[in-house]
Motif scaffolding. Sequence first.
Motif, short mmCIF file in Angstrom:
data_model
loop_
_atom_site.label_atom_id
_atom_site.label_comp_id
_atom_site.label_asym_id
_atom_site.label_seq_id
_atom_site.Cartn_x
_atom_site.Cartn_y
_atom_site.Cartn_z
N THR A 18 20.99 16.16 17.94
CA THR A 18 21.44 15.94 19.22
C THR A 18 22.41 14.66 19.02
OG1 THR A 18 19.33 14.62 19.80
CG2 THR A 18 19.47 16.83 20.62
N ILE A 19 21.82 13.67 18.19
CA ILE A 19 22.60 12.30 18.05
C ILE A 19 23.24 12.27 16.65
CG2 ILE A 19 22.12 10.09 17.82
CD1 ILE A 19 19.90 10.54 19.58
N ASP A 20 24.49 11.87 16.54
CA ASP A 20 25.31 11.70 15.23
C ASP A 20 24.94 10.05 15.02
OD1 ASP A 20 26.95 11.40 12.94
OD2 ASP A 20 28.73 11.77 14.15
N GLU A 21 24.29 10.04 14.01
CA GLU A 21 24.01 8.53 13.68
C GLU A 21 24.43 8.17 12.26
OE1 GLU A 21 20.70 7.85 11.33
OE2 GLU A 21 21.68 9.83 10.97
N HIS A 22 25.57 8.91 11.83
CA HIS A 22 26.39 9.14 10.47
C HIS A 22 25.59 9.06 9.14
CE1 HIS A 22 28.89 7.79 13.70
NE2 HIS A 22 28.17 6.85 14.21
N GLY A 23 24.23 9.46 9.46
CA GLY A 23 23.55 9.87 8.15
C GLY A 23 22.89 8.54 7.79
N ASP A 24 22.74 7.25 8.49
CA ASP A 24 22.24 6.28 8.42
C ASP A 24 20.67 6.27 8.23
OD1 ASP A 24 24.42 4.65 8.24
OD2 ASP A 24 24.71 4.24 10.44
N VAL A 25 20.17 7.17 8.94
CA VAL A 25 18.53 7.37 8.59
C VAL A 25 18.44 7.68 7.18
CG1 VAL A 25 18.40 9.75 9.29
CG2 VAL A 25 16.45 8.32 9.51
N TYR A 26 19.17 8.38 6.43
CA TYR A 26 18.94 8.85 5.07
C TYR A 26 19.31 7.62 4.18
CZ TYR A 26 19.81 13.78 6.19
OH TYR A 26 19.63 15.02 6.83
N VAL B 102 26.07 8.15 18.29
CA VAL B 102 26.73 8.82 19.47
C VAL B 102 26.35 10.14 19.70
CG1 VAL B 102 29.08 7.51 19.09
CG2 VAL B 102 28.78 9.69 18.00
N ALA B 103 26.35 10.61 21.03
CA ALA B 103 25.94 12.08 21.06
C ALA B 103 26.70 13.02 20.54
CB ALA B 103 25.78 12.32 22.60
N LEU B 104 26.20 13.98 19.94
CA LEU B 104 26.91 15.02 19.11
C LEU B 104 27.85 15.87 20.35
CD1 LEU B 104 24.07 16.18 16.65
CD2 LEU B 104 26.78 15.60 15.92
N ASP B 105 28.80 16.56 20.00
CA ASP B 105 29.60 17.03 20.83
C ASP B 105 28.95 18.45 21.61
OD1 ASP B 105 32.24 18.11 21.68
OD2 ASP B 105 31.99 19.91 20.53
N GLY B 106 28.97 18.20 23.08
CA GLY B 106 28.56 19.05 23.74
C GLY B 106 27.11 18.89 24.17
N SER C 219 9.47 6.13 15.01
CA SER C 219 8.42 5.60 16.02
C SER C 219 8.96 5.01 17.22
CB SER C 219 7.98 4.25 15.50
OG SER C 219 8.87 3.36 14.98
N ARG C 220 8.30 4.98 18.47
CA ARG C 220 8.71 4.85 19.78
C ARG C 220 9.56 3.55 19.74
NH1 ARG C 220 9.45 7.20 24.54
NH2 ARG C 220 7.77 8.52 24.01
N ASP C 221 9.57 2.55 19.13
CA ASP C 221 10.23 1.28 19.14
C ASP C 221 11.63 1.73 18.91
OD1 ASP C 221 9.39 1.66 16.67
OD2 ASP C 221 9.19 -0.65 16.39
N VAL C 222 11.93 2.39 17.45
CA VAL C 222 13.20 2.90 17.09
C VAL C 222 13.55 3.83 17.91
CG1 VAL C 222 14.51 3.90 15.16
CG2 VAL C 222 12.59 2.45 14.62
N ALA C 223 12.95 4.75 18.58
CA ALA C 223 13.50 5.71 19.43
C ALA C 223 14.22 5.43 20.81
CB ALA C 223 12.71 6.70 19.59
N GLU C 224 13.46 4.57 21.34
CA GLU C 224 13.82 3.77 22.67
C GLU C 224 15.09 2.94 22.26
OE1 GLU C 224 12.79 4.31 25.55
OE2 GLU C 224 10.78 4.84 25.31
N HIS C 225 15.21 2.17 21.25
CA HIS C 225 16.48 1.49 20.72
C HIS C 225 17.57 2.56 20.79
CE1 HIS C 225 19.18 -1.95 19.47
NE2 HIS C 225 19.21 -0.94 18.49
N LEU C 226 17.53 3.43 20.26
CA LEU C 226 18.47 4.65 19.92
C LEU C 226 18.92 5.09 21.20
CD1 LEU C 226 20.18 5.88 17.92
CD2 LEU C 226 18.23 7.44 17.48
N LEU C 227 18.01 5.76 22.03
CA LEU C 227 18.38 6.14 23.39
C LEU C 227 18.95 5.22 24.36
CD1 LEU C 227 14.98 8.12 23.90
CD2 LEU C 227 17.11 9.15 23.33
N ALA C 228 18.47 3.92 24.32
CA ALA C 228 19.26 2.97 25.11
C ALA C 228 20.64 2.81 24.81
CB ALA C 228 18.43 1.56 25.12
N SER C 229 20.96 2.76 23.62
CA SER C 229 22.31 2.77 23.24
C SER C 229 23.32 3.92 23.60
CB SER C 229 22.37 2.53 21.57
OG SER C 229 22.13 3.78 20.90
N LEU C 230 22.36 4.92 23.90
CA LEU C 230 23.23 6.20 24.24
C LEU C 230 23.34 6.43 25.73
CD1 LEU C 230 21.75 8.80 21.71
CD2 LEU C 230 24.14 8.03 21.90
N GLY C 231 22.38 5.70 26.49
CA GLY C 231 22.30 5.62 27.92
C GLY C 231 21.42 6.65 28.45
#
Length: 234
Positions: A13-21, A89-93, A115-127
């Motif tokens: 659902t999210i394009d984080e540019h492969g940074d997690v890898y 960013v959110a993936l297209d569509g 983990s919850r702390d990482v996920a919440e930060h990511l979701l907040a950045s997307l709104g």
Amino acid sequence: MIELVACDMAGTTIDEHGDVYVALARCVEEIGVETTPEAVQEWMGADKVEAITALIQAGGGAASPGIVAAAFTRFKELLVEFYAANPPVALDGVEEAFRTLRGQGVKVALTTGFSRDVAEHLLASLGWSVAAPGVEAGDPGKVLDAVVCSDEVPAGRPAPHMIHRAMERTGVQDVRAVIAAGDTVNDLAAANNAGVVAVGVLTGKLDREALAAHPHHHILDGVKDIPALLSFPN
């Protein structure tokens, strides 16, 4: 009838540019253990502490609790750095698909190996945020009904627990009424272990052939195509 669509986050659902890898490999390599792209890919979609532990062991390192904890802390630091430099960013569509689904009465949940702390930060950045029970997609940011993180269940993917926890949080009782979508083999395995409809999406690192080699019900170009799969017009 489908009542819940549960989607993975990064690559689905999210394009984080492969940074997690990159972060996962680097946090292990910084303690002197070698990794390979194939080994990292094997653990995509899994709980990140479990992934770090397995990668250290695969590289011949000592995966003591202290070493794993330090590597996990470094993993989170690296993600913060990477995401600040190149925001996800959110993936297209995807947002439109979520609104369409919720507008048709289908609950939408995210499940993640973060983990919850990482996920919440990511979701907040997307709104993105979770709507109050019974609230449809009126607020542009309220596109979710639940978020389940791997540190909130006994085991991450390929265990089925996050999908079942999403069902608990959204009040869905029948596994046959659930779709679980993801871009990795572990996502498909978790869906099959949960007894739900397993959907692979091609927005991650794996192509159609690689995903289709594993048990699944559907392979789609992306989450954006789920409403059409359910015959809901966007």
